[in-house]
Each structure stands twice: as C-alpha cells, then as structure tokens.
Design a protein around this motif. Structure first.
Motif, PDB file in Angstrom:
ATOM      1  N   VAL A  27      -7.665  -7.313   1.881  1.00 11.89           N
ATOM      2  CA  VAL A  27      -7.702  -7.623   0.496  1.00 11.89           C
ATOM      3  C   VAL A  27      -6.411  -7.607  -0.276  1.00 11.89           C
ATOM      4  O   VAL A  27      -5.607  -6.629  -0.011  1.00 11.89           O
ATOM      5  N   ARG A 216      -9.325  -9.900  -7.353  1.00 14.87           N
ATOM      6  CA  ARG A 216      -9.547  -9.531  -6.010  1.00 14.87           C
ATOM      7  C   ARG A 216      -9.613 -10.865  -5.129  1.00 14.87           C
ATOM      8  O   ARG A 216     -10.306 -11.708  -5.335  1.00 14.87           O
ATOM      9  N   ASP A 270      -4.888  -2.682   3.167  1.00  8.29           N
ATOM     10  CA  ASP A 270      -6.171  -2.980   2.814  1.00  8.29           C
ATOM     11  C   ASP A 270      -6.950  -1.994   1.807  1.00  8.29           C
ATOM     12  O   ASP A 270      -7.609  -2.078   1.121  1.00  8.29           O
ATOM     13  N   GLN A 274      -8.067  -1.406  -2.255  1.00  7.60           N
ATOM     14  CA  GLN A 274      -9.417  -1.198  -2.571  1.00  7.60           C
ATOM     15  C   GLN A 274      -9.299   0.317  -3.370  1.00  7.60           C
ATOM     16  O   GLN A 274     -10.123   0.290  -4.397  1.00  7.60           O
ATOM     17  N   GLN A 277      -8.258  -0.997  -6.815  1.00  2.00           N
ATOM     18  CA  GLN A 277      -9.256  -1.596  -7.509  1.00  2.00           C
ATOM     19  C   GLN A 277      -9.985  -0.500  -8.107  1.00  2.00           C
ATOM     20  O   GLN A 277     -10.574  -0.620  -9.391  1.00  2.00           O
ATOM     21  N   SER A 278     -10.702   0.539  -7.264  1.00  2.00           N
ATOM     22  CA  SER A 278     -11.287   1.726  -7.845  1.00  2.00           C
ATOM     23  C   SER A 278     -10.877   2.285  -9.043  1.00  2.00           C
ATOM     24  O   SER A 278     -11.490   2.418 -10.183  1.00  2.00           O
TER      25      SER A 278
END
Length: 397
Positions: A27, A216, A270, A274, A277-278
C-alpha cells in the motif's frame, strides 16, 4: 455555460508512505499538496489556438484550420480508454517540429497539449479559438506531480470549453467543483495527457490532482480516502538529481539478494501505510493532538526503512538532521536518492522553530516551502478568489 474566460487549478502530489514498497504490491498513500498549477483559458476572436507556459519556456500558436486538418489525418480514433498510439504521437511531433527523441519538459508539455486539444475536440465537440496561459507553484522534475497538475487543468478547461462538462461556478461564489461523473471524465483525459508525457504512468498523480485529499494505491487499484485532515508540512527540495528508474532497480536487486531480510521491511512499510491511513481517517471526527506523535513516529520509522532499502542519500540525511535539531520529524517523499523530503508540522509548532528550520535548510542549498497536504482537487475559480500573485501571473501580457 462559460462565456469568455475560465480559470482552473489543480494540486501537486506527494507520497506520504509506501515509496518503493508499492512497486512490490504494498500500500502507498498519496496526498494532494497545497501547491497548485493554475490555467486560464480565454475565448479569442481570431481563428487560432495559443498556449503559453512561461515556466518551461513554451509559447506556441496554431491556426484552427491546420489543427482540424491534422485531426482528420489521424489513422486511429481518439479514445480516452486507449493509450495514444506511436503513430499519433509521431504525427504530432512532426506537426509541432519536435525531434523524435525529445524529452525536454517544453517538448512534452506541447505534445500533451496538442494531443488533448485534438482528442477532446474530436470526441466531445470543437473547442473554440482559445488562448491558454499556465502558471504553477510547483517545480518541474521534482516528483511532485507537476505534469499531472498541468494535464488535469488542461482536461478540465478544454472539456468545459467544448461543453462536455458544466461550468458550475455561480455568480458571487469564489470557487466551485464538478460532479463526481464530471471529475471522472476529467481524470480519464488527464491520464491520457500523462501517458503522452510519461508513457506508462500509474494514474496516481492525475487522480490526486482531480480528487485531492489523499488516495490509497495498491496493485493498480486507486481508492480515495473519504475524509482526511489538512496537515501543515515543510516541503524541501534538496535539488539533488536522481533517476527513479535506477533507484527502483537498486531496491529490486537488494530484495532479490536478501529476500529474508528485505521482505519483512516491505511488510513493515505496508503496515505503516495502513496505520497512517487509519489515523488520517480518524482525525477529522476527533482532532486530538495525540495523533501527531503517532504520525511523527511513522515518519521516523519509514525513513529508516527507506535508508535500509537503498533509497536514502546524504542530502536527505542532512535534511532530517536539520529538522530534528528543531524538534521536527521528516522523511523523503518519492523515489529518494535526493529529490524532496516532507516535514510534519504540528498545530502547536512554534513559528520561530519553523522559520529557523527553513533558514537552516536554505543554508544547505535546499529550496523550502511551507504548505499543506490534503488539499482540494481540481477547482474552478472566480477572479476574485485568486491571490495577487496568481492574478499578476495570469494578467494580460
């Protein structure tokens, strides 16, 4: 319906996390920079088309009958779902007097304009005689999405001019944006312009320029994050040139040589993407200062990983050291090996600390901007909403 003048802008982009790992299926998070490219399209009385890009030294004009004859001469149809053909590009180069292997920014910008002007008018209806002027806050060749901001602006302006999309700006409003369906059309044509310039782009840069905010990206799938905060950053250009192709190849070689060591590094990057992003998606609903130390730690960890992967450079180490001396946290953005770095600024960061960091970075020979990430995507402007600097740049010559 537009009348005589349209002014649009689109943001640049930075990679927040996921550099190099994204090439291996992990990601990546891309964010819109609040450094923008502006384009003014004006209807002109003469039967001609003029495009001016003073930032890269382009001043070109053509008469409309010649452009229409060129459009009729294409063997293949224009289609925003297909890559521009080699035959089409060769014809455009010959028409514009561009050498076969030319890769200078001014040549590629001219080529992208010609392709998009002809393709959009062929697909959606004639674009009238127009004068186009482009001005940008983005440096070229720095990995900050300057070409995509340009093609997004071109797509939005040309599609508006031929009536394929609306002109949503109402009287008294400073800015306006298009519908999701119209934005998707702008994005598809901007991607075609990126194909002309870069050959096989990922589509991330033009998507960031179109929708803004944060995206993303993983294995070819692009997903806009629904809500993200505007975060203040320092953006620093080390001015050290680098080859993305060489750096990507070097990382791949290291992964093949030490898979048991490097694959966990990819997995960790990765996980950083993530986790970030959260955090970003949680911040708008709960803007707690507790999120900033987490974002800073993610910057620090990812920067160490990128050094392990071979994407670092002494100039970037110096950038990180200078900002750390002022209590700030930085990482490279993009391919590394020089290029640019980003430094997170908390809301309570002292302006004195920021100015001191900027002064020290400039003393290293770097170029520095205080800006934000999470900016809005392609936007239609009224003249009253533009800054004095932009108005001056777009003024009558």
């Amino acid at each position: 319906m537009w009348e005589r003048s349209v002014v649009v802008s689109a943001p640049g982009k930075a990679i927040l996390h996921g550099e190099h790992a994204v090439v291996h299926g992990k990601v990546a998070l891309a964010v819109a920079l609040d450094l923008r490219t502006f384009l003014r399209l004006r209807r002109c009385g003469e039967r001609g088309v003029c495009v001016r890009l003073p930032g890269v030294g382009v001043v070109r004009s053509w008469d409309v009958p010649s452009l229409q004859a060129l459009r009729r001469g294409f063997a293949a149809d224009f289609d925003e779902s297909k890559s521009p053909s080699a035959e089409q590009l060769d014809m455009l180069k010959e028409f514009a007097g561009i050498a076969a292997g030319a890769s200078a920014p001014e040549s590629l910008a001219t080529l992208a304009f010609l392709y998009m002007y002809l393709a959009i008018s062929a697909k959606h209806g004639d674009v009238p005689s127009v004068d186009i002027l482009v001005w940008s806050e983005l440096p070229t060749g720095a990995g900050l999405g300057s070409s995509a901001a340009y093609t997004v602006c071109l797509a939005a302006a040309l599609l508006t001019a031929c009536g394929a999309i609306s002109c949503p700006l109402k009287e008294g409003e400073p800015t306006a944006r298009w519908t999701e369906e119209e934005l998707a059309l702008i994005n598809r044509w901007a991607f075609q312009g990126e194909r002309v310039i870069h050959g096989s782009p990922s589509g991330v840069d033009n998507a960031v320029g179109t929708w803004g905010g944060a995206l993303r990206y993983q294995s070819g799938k692009i997903t806009p994050l629904k809500r993200v905060p505007m975060l203040k950053i320092l953006l620093t250009n080390t001015k050290v040139p680098r080859s993305t192709k060489v750096l990507v190849a070097g990382v791949k070689e290291k992964i093949l040589k030490f898979p048991a060591i490097m694959n966990p590094v990819l997995d960790s990057i990765d996980a950083i993407s993530q986790e970030c992003q959260s955090v970003l998606e949680a911040m708008p609903a709960n803007p707690s200062p507790e999120y900033y130390p987490v974002l800073e730690e993610l910057f620090d960890i990812n920067q160490h990983h990128l050094n392990v992967m071979g994407a670092g450079h002494p100039s970037l180490d110096r950038l990180c050291g200078v900002t750390a001396s002022h209590g700030l946290h930085s990482k490279l953005t993009g391919a590394g090996g020089g290029g640019c770095g980003i430094t997170l600024l908390r809301p309570d960061t002292s302006p004195l600390a920021v100015e001191a960091a900027k002064r020290d970075l400039c003393a290293c020979g770097f170029e520095c901007w205080e800006t934000s990430i999470g900016a809005s995507g392609v936007t239609l402007h009224s003249s009253s909403s533009l800054s004095t600097q932009v108005l001056h740049a777009l003024a009558e010559s």
